[in-house]
Scaffold this active site. Structure first.
Site, PDB file in Angstrom:
ATOM      1  N   SER A 150       0.840  -1.196   0.000  1.00 49.73           N
ATOM      2  CA  SER A 150       0.000   0.000   0.000  1.00 49.73           C
ATOM      3  C   SER A 150       0.874   1.244   0.000  1.00 49.73           C
ATOM      4  O   SER A 150       2.087   1.174   0.220  1.00 49.73           O
ATOM      5  CB  SER A 150      -0.933  -0.003   1.211  1.00 49.73           C
ATOM      6  OG  SER A 150      -0.191  -0.115   2.419  1.00 49.73           O
ATOM      7  N   GLU A 205       1.112   5.756   0.747  1.00 50.71           N
ATOM      8  CA  GLU A 205       0.586   6.963   1.391  1.00 50.71           C
ATOM      9  C   GLU A 205       0.974   8.192   0.589  1.00 50.71           C
ATOM     10  O   GLU A 205       2.087   8.292   0.067  1.00 50.71           O
ATOM     11  CB  GLU A 205       1.129   7.087   2.811  1.00 50.71           C
ATOM     12  CG  GLU A 205       0.613   8.327   3.544  1.00 50.71           C
ATOM     13  CD  GLU A 205       1.026   8.358   4.995  1.00 50.71           C
ATOM     14  OE1 GLU A 205       0.575   7.454   5.731  1.00 50.71           O
ATOM     15  OE2 GLU A 205       1.786   9.253   5.385  1.00 50.71           O
ATOM     16  N   THR A 231      -2.991  11.849   3.759  1.00 50.31           N
ATOM     17  CA  THR A 231      -2.792  12.511   5.041  1.00 50.31           C
ATOM     18  C   THR A 231      -3.497  13.858   5.097  1.00 50.31           C
ATOM     19  O   THR A 231      -3.947  14.403   4.090  1.00 50.31           O
ATOM     20  CB  THR A 231      -1.297  12.751   5.321  1.00 50.31           C
ATOM     21  OG1 THR A 231      -0.830  13.805   4.471  1.00 50.31           O
ATOM     22  CG2 THR A 231      -0.478  11.498   5.071  1.00 50.31           C
ATOM     23  N   HIS A 263      -7.006   9.951   6.232  1.00 47.19           N
ATOM     24  CA  HIS A 263      -6.479  10.264   7.556  1.00 47.19           C
ATOM     25  C   HIS A 263      -7.437  11.216   8.264  1.00 47.19           C
ATOM     26  O   HIS A 263      -8.032  12.106   7.647  1.00 47.19           O
ATOM     27  CB  HIS A 263      -5.114  10.932   7.446  1.00 47.19           C
ATOM     28  CG  HIS A 263      -4.018   9.999   7.050  1.00 47.19           C
ATOM     29  ND1 HIS A 263      -2.749  10.069   7.601  1.00 47.19           N
ATOM     30  CD2 HIS A 263      -3.980   8.972   6.159  1.00 47.19           C
ATOM     31  CE1 HIS A 263      -1.992   9.116   7.057  1.00 47.19           C
ATOM     32  NE2 HIS A 263      -2.709   8.460   6.188  1.00 47.19           N
ATOM     33  N   ASP A 295      -0.258  16.127  14.951  1.00 47.83           N
ATOM     34  CA  ASP A 295       0.788  16.966  15.524  1.00 47.83           C
ATOM     35  C   ASP A 295       0.223  18.306  15.967  1.00 47.83           C
ATOM     36  O   ASP A 295      -0.804  18.767  15.461  1.00 47.83           O
ATOM     37  CB  ASP A 295       1.894  17.216  14.503  1.00 47.83           C
ATOM     38  CG  ASP A 295       2.591  15.931  14.086  1.00 47.83           C
ATOM     39  OD1 ASP A 295       2.708  15.036  14.943  1.00 47.83           O
ATOM     40  OD2 ASP A 295       2.990  15.833  12.916  1.00 47.83           O
ATOM     41  N   ALA A 354      -5.707   9.696  20.306  1.00 49.90           N
ATOM     42  CA  ALA A 354      -6.213   8.868  19.212  1.00 49.90           C
ATOM     43  C   ALA A 354      -7.105   7.743  19.726  1.00 49.90           C
ATOM     44  O   ALA A 354      -8.046   7.328  19.045  1.00 49.90           O
ATOM     45  CB  ALA A 354      -5.047   8.285  18.417  1.00 49.90           C
ATOM     46  N   HIS A 406       6.754   6.664  20.670  1.00 49.19           N
ATOM     47  CA  HIS A 406       6.345   7.989  20.224  1.00 49.19           C
ATOM     48  C   HIS A 406       7.308   9.031  20.791  1.00 49.19           C
ATOM     49  O   HIS A 406       7.717   8.933  21.957  1.00 49.19           O
ATOM     50  CB  HIS A 406       4.916   8.283  20.693  1.00 49.19           C
ATOM     51  CG  HIS A 406       4.306   9.493  20.062  1.00 49.19           C
ATOM     52  ND1 HIS A 406       4.616  10.776  20.469  1.00 49.19           N
ATOM     53  CD2 HIS A 406       3.406   9.626  19.046  1.00 49.19           C
ATOM     54  CE1 HIS A 406       3.931  11.642  19.738  1.00 49.19           C
ATOM     55  NE2 HIS A 406       3.196  10.973  18.866  1.00 49.19           N
ATOM     56  N   GLN A 447       5.067   3.958  12.144  1.00 49.06           N
ATOM     57  CA  GLN A 447       5.996   4.975  11.691  1.00 49.06           C
ATOM     58  C   GLN A 447       7.112   4.262  10.929  1.00 49.06           C
ATOM     59  O   GLN A 447       7.422   3.094  11.201  1.00 49.06           O
ATOM     60  CB  GLN A 447       6.569   5.715  12.901  1.00 49.06           C
ATOM     61  CG  GLN A 447       7.617   6.772  12.596  1.00 49.06           C
ATOM     62  CD  GLN A 447       7.064   7.869  11.708  1.00 49.06           C
ATOM     63  OE1 GLN A 447       7.149   7.745  10.499  1.00 49.06           O
ATOM     64  NE2 GLN A 447       6.506   8.904  12.303  1.00 49.06           N
ATOM     65  N   PHE A 473      13.508  14.657   9.196  1.00 50.95           N
ATOM     66  CA  PHE A 473      12.239  14.004   9.513  1.00 50.95           C
ATOM     67  C   PHE A 473      12.383  13.112  10.749  1.00 50.95           C
ATOM     68  O   PHE A 473      11.533  13.117  11.642  1.00 50.95           O
ATOM     69  CB  PHE A 473      11.782  13.125   8.342  1.00 50.95           C
ATOM     70  CG  PHE A 473      11.209  13.855   7.165  1.00 50.95           C
ATOM     71  CD1 PHE A 473      10.989  15.228   7.188  1.00 50.95           C
ATOM     72  CD2 PHE A 473      10.875  13.156   6.012  1.00 50.95           C
ATOM     73  CE1 PHE A 473      10.459  15.899   6.090  1.00 50.95           C
ATOM     74  CE2 PHE A 473      10.343  13.808   4.910  1.00 50.95           C
ATOM     75  CZ  PHE A 473      10.136  15.180   4.948  1.00 50.95           C
ATOM     76  N   HIS A 526       3.681  -0.676   3.919  1.00 53.37           N
ATOM     77  CA  HIS A 526       3.024   0.594   3.605  1.00 53.37           C
ATOM     78  C   HIS A 526       4.104   1.606   3.259  1.00 53.37           C
ATOM     79  O   HIS A 526       4.949   1.941   4.098  1.00 53.37           O
ATOM     80  CB  HIS A 526       2.211   1.068   4.809  1.00 53.37           C
ATOM     81  CG  HIS A 526       1.348   2.254   4.531  1.00 53.37           C
ATOM     82  ND1 HIS A 526       0.226   2.177   3.737  1.00 53.37           N
ATOM     83  CD2 HIS A 526       1.433   3.549   4.941  1.00 53.37           C
ATOM     84  CE1 HIS A 526      -0.346   3.376   3.669  1.00 53.37           C
ATOM     85  NE2 HIS A 526       0.366   4.217   4.378  1.00 53.37           N
ATOM     86  N   LYS A 586       5.932  10.721  -4.803  1.00 52.96           N
ATOM     87  CA  LYS A 586       6.840  10.346  -5.882  1.00 52.96           C
ATOM     88  C   LYS A 586       6.701   8.847  -6.106  1.00 52.96           C
ATOM     89  O   LYS A 586       6.560   8.079  -5.153  1.00 52.96           O
ATOM     90  CB  LYS A 586       8.282  10.703  -5.523  1.00 52.96           C
ATOM     91  CG  LYS A 586       8.502  12.207  -5.322  1.00 52.96           C
ATOM     92  CD  LYS A 586       9.935  12.499  -4.889  1.00 52.96           C
ATOM     93  CE  LYS A 586      10.137  13.993  -4.651  1.00 52.96           C
ATOM     94  NZ  LYS A 586      11.513  14.296  -4.184  1.00 52.96           N
TER      95      LYS A 586
END
Length: 291
Positions: free
Chosen positions: A16, A18, A49, A78, A110, A128, A152, A180, A220, A270, A276
């Site tokens: 899959s 994203e 997202t 999302h 966030d 969540a 996290h 993640q 990131f 995922h 891209k």
């Protein structure tokens, strides 16, 4: 098709992707070109997202609806707790139901730009876990959630906290979890084993980030809590200024990572595409015999 059915009926690991909603018309044109290219390798589903702080909600809704209406892909929208009350979330979910959107990836989200910590709006949710319980009450959605194999970044309790919250997400109605991105497969395997011991039975799907720009990935990763192993620095540091070389090595490393994951009974992969297609398609070609 619902995520729950996609996962329960799969006879081989799933693949899959994203995407993020661009802020400009040109960016959206690029997104649709990317989607058309990725359709050739037939992802099981495609998630979209929110922007930072939930700022692209309308674009997210438009893209998810268009994916459903104009492609053969199953979309996953999302949904975050950021800047929305229960009533506003219920209204958005009603729009999704009316459009035939069946799948939601539920996240806290966030903190909005300019805020150093997350704070729920009046009548909204802080976690969540609560959003997932609310979603389960709002209609017959299939619900995915997020999880962090290395903990996290805001969690004082590290990985143990993430396992505990993941079990609550499952109990509150989540059908699967998407991780993640990570580069240390051993960390994922330890996390998966600990989740199983804690009673987490839903599929945990590894998130994969092909490296195309190492400086970007370092940035990131510092924000999301993903560790960059020493061996990865040693491979990337000498070539980090040559983006073509970085991208080629990134494909090679991600394909190797994916092969090991698939050889150890992961239910799927995922891909965080960053809108891209080239790297994801190249990796898929190398691992297609597993899928």
């Amino acid at each position: 098709m619902k995520l729950s059915k996609i996962l329960s009926s799969a006879t081989r690991p799933l693949f899959s992707c994203e995407f993020f909603p661009p802020k400009t018309d040109k960016g959206e044109e690029n997104l649709w070109n990317c989607l058309r290219e990725l359709q050739t390798i037939n992802p099981a589903y495609a998630s979209v997202t929110y922007g930072a702080g939930g700022t692209t909600q309308d674009r997210t809704k438009g893209i998810v609806t268009r994916i459903k209406d104009q492609t053969g892909l199953s979309p996953v929208a999302h949904l975050t707790c950021v800047g929305a009350s229960k009533d506003q979330l219920a209204e958005l979910l009603a729009d999704y139901r009316a459009a035939g959107i069946e799948n939601i990836l539920a996240l806290r989200g966030d903190a909005p730009e300019g805020m150093d910590r997350f704070k729920a709006v009046a009548g909204g949710f802080s976690h969540a876990t609560d959003l997932i319980a609310f979603l389960r009450e709002q209609g017959d959605f299939s619900i995915a959630c997020a999880t962090y194999p290395e903990g996290h970044p805001e969690s004082a309790g590290g990985v143990a906290d993430d396992i505990r919250y993941l079990k609550i997400k499952q109990d509150n109605g989540a059908d699967c979890a998407i991780t993640q991105y990570f580069f240390d497969n051993d960390a994922f395997f330890r996390f998966r084993d600990a989740c199983s011991k804690a009673g987490v039975t839903m599929p945990i799907i590894p998130g994969i980030m092909p490296i195309g720009n190492f400086d970007q990935i370092v940035r990131f990763s510092s924000m999301c809590g993903t560790s960059i192993p020493t061996w990865l620095h040693e491979k990337m540091d000498p070539i980090r200024g040559d983006l073509d070389a970085v991208a080629a090595l990134g494909i090679e490393l991600a394909a190797s990572q994916c092969k090991q994951l698939l050889e150890n009974d992961t239910p799927g992969l995922h891909f965080y595409t960053l809108n891209k297609s080239a790297a994801t398609i190249a990796i898929h070609e190398q691992i297609s015999h597993y899928l």
